[in-house]
Design an enzyme around this catalytic site. Structure first.
Site, PDB file in Angstrom:
ATOM      1  N   HIS A 143       1.082  -1.502   0.220  1.00 60.29           N
ATOM      2  CA  HIS A 143      -0.009  -0.063   0.208  1.00 60.29           C
ATOM      3  C   HIS A 143       0.599   1.346   0.031  1.00 60.29           C
ATOM      4  O   HIS A 143       0.456   2.232  -0.321  1.00 60.29           O
ATOM      5  CB  HIS A 143      -0.710   0.057   1.072  1.00 60.29           C
ATOM      6  CG  HIS A 143      -0.973  -0.029   2.640  1.00 60.29           C
ATOM      7  ND1 HIS A 143       0.053  -0.571   3.083  1.00 60.29           N
ATOM      8  CD2 HIS A 143       0.027   1.043   2.944  1.00 60.29           C
ATOM      9  CE1 HIS A 143       0.256   0.030   4.522  1.00 60.29           C
ATOM     10  NE2 HIS A 143       0.519   1.534   4.051  1.00 60.29           N
ATOM     11  N   ASP A 173      -0.055  -7.836   1.112  1.00 65.52           N
ATOM     12  CA  ASP A 173       0.625  -6.221   1.619  1.00 65.52           C
ATOM     13  C   ASP A 173       1.949  -6.267   1.031  1.00 65.52           C
ATOM     14  O   ASP A 173       3.246  -5.512   2.389  1.00 65.52           O
ATOM     15  CB  ASP A 173      -0.237  -5.618   3.336  1.00 65.52           C
ATOM     16  CG  ASP A 173      -0.258  -4.423   3.194  1.00 65.52           C
ATOM     17  OD1 ASP A 173      -0.036  -3.634   1.297  1.00 65.52           O
ATOM     18  OD2 ASP A 173      -0.359  -3.458   3.770  1.00 65.52           O
ATOM     19  N   SER A 286       4.375   2.780   8.212  1.00 60.29           N
ATOM     20  CA  SER A 286       4.952   1.376   6.878  1.00 60.29           C
ATOM     21  C   SER A 286       5.345   1.095   6.085  1.00 60.29           C
ATOM     22  O   SER A 286       6.202   2.162   5.376  1.00 60.29           O
ATOM     23  CB  SER A 286       3.340   1.816   6.093  1.00 60.29           C
ATOM     24  OG  SER A 286       2.536   1.194   6.720  1.00 60.29           O
TER      25      SER A 286
END
Length: 345
Positions: A143, A173, A286
């Site tokens: 993402h 992911d 992230s």
């Protein structure tokens, strides 16, 4: 909605970023005859051999005696059985004197953590990544780079590279990118997340809110948490990465504990087993590293939970309240061959 659950990663830079690596000793000529001069060993040579052997033994004993002393910079193969004991590369070492300390882990591993800037038609976003090869292979979250037209990576030294996507796995992911023209980079050691226990101390390193190289610490709070996120690559559904980039991260749809946050996750979702940590994670973390006290990567930070501050009229999400999630590193290791082959892109 009074609560938001979202990935800790890519926040928008289009607005205020307030939301989220023998020679054999000569023992004589055949038949027992000593070699002719000048190769005949002298007393001085004979005296030095035991000393050299002792030094080598002492060094080996020191390494073995160190037990969990870790070379941050060893790289493993992509198989799920790899545990961080691969051949040494150009990494760094958690010094014995600093072993088991947050400062020691941070000093050793920080050079292998990068900031990732991704530009797409929906806007610009920032995340983090972990360098795993000297020539610039970097793992991050899907993402973080999904839909990106251009990717810029900044090392801890401040040097910037352009990167290309090698492979992505939206189901996990995860993504693998590669720097152009890089060599001799500091690399991280991939550990073994099956050995992680609740209560283990951990360190998180990433670029929350674009603050490169930010270090936080905490413990492993739980194992095998089911975390569900949207799998949309393009944001065309109005819920995926594109809206995440435009909305400062707070729009990323997210499910946890049987509840849905930040809107509908859409028809395509993916659920993974995550490590839960109370180490502070914020937007931009992230794709960064969750690290054990031996300096080994045990997880890729991927999401955070926080209550909404919209009730206070700010319209932006609050910071970390100690509920962060990371994809276990063994999931990454099992997926590396697929990512390197470009499958799932």
């Amino acid at each position: 909605m009074t609560e938001n659950l979202r990935p800790s990663g890519a926040y928008s830079t289009d607005q205020d970023p307030t939301p989220y690596g023998y020679g054999t000793a000569y023992d004589g000529a055949p038949g027992g005859y000593p070699p002719p001069p000048p190769y005949a060993p002298t007393n001085r040579h004979r005296a030095k051999r035991p000393v050299a052997l002792l030094a080598a033994v002492a060094i080996a004993a020191g390494v073995i005696g160190g037990g969990t002393a870790t070379l941050v910079g060893q790289l493993n193969g992509g198989g799920s059985g790899a545990t961080g004991s691969g051949g040494a590369v150009n990494g760094t070492t958690v010094s014995q004197s600093s072993k088991g300390t947050v400062s020691g882990v941070a000093e050793a591993v920080s050079p292998a953590i990068v900031e990732i800037g991704a530009a797409s038609s929906a806007g610009n976003s920032t995340g983090s990544g972990v360098v795993i090869t000297e020539d610039g292979e970097i793992v991050t979250n899907n993402h973080v780079i999904s839909g990106a037209r251009q990717i810029q990576v900044t090392l801890s030294t401040g040097k910037t590279y352009t990167a290309d996507v090698v492979g992505t796995d939206p189901d996990k992911d995860l993504a693998l990118i590669k720097l152009r023209g890089a060599s001799g980079l500091k690399t991280a050691t991939l550990g073994d997340s099956s050995q992680v226990k609740v209560g283990d101390q951990v360190v998180a390193i990433g670029s929350p809110e674009g603050l490169t190289g930010t270090v936080t610490s905490g413990i492993v709070s739980a194992l095998d948490r089911d975390v569900t996120v949207a799998k949309d690559d393009s944001g065309s559904s109005g819920q995926g990465q594109g809206q995440d980039r435009q909305g400062g991260g707070q729009q990323w749809p997210f499910e946890f504990g049987g509840q849905q946050f930040n809107g509908d996750t859409g028809e395509e979702t993916t659920t993974y087993k995550a490590l839960q940590t109370d180490a502070s994670l914020n937007p931009g973390n992230s794709g960064g590293a969750l690290i054990n006290m031996d300096g080994e990567i045990i997880g890729i930070n991927s999401a955070m939970y926080a209550p909404s501050s919209s009730a206070a009229g700010s319209g932006s999400a609050a910071g970390s309240v100690g509920l962060g999630f990371a994809i276990p590193v063994n999931t990454l290791k099992a997926d590396l061959d697929t990512l390197r082959a470009g499958d799932g892109s």
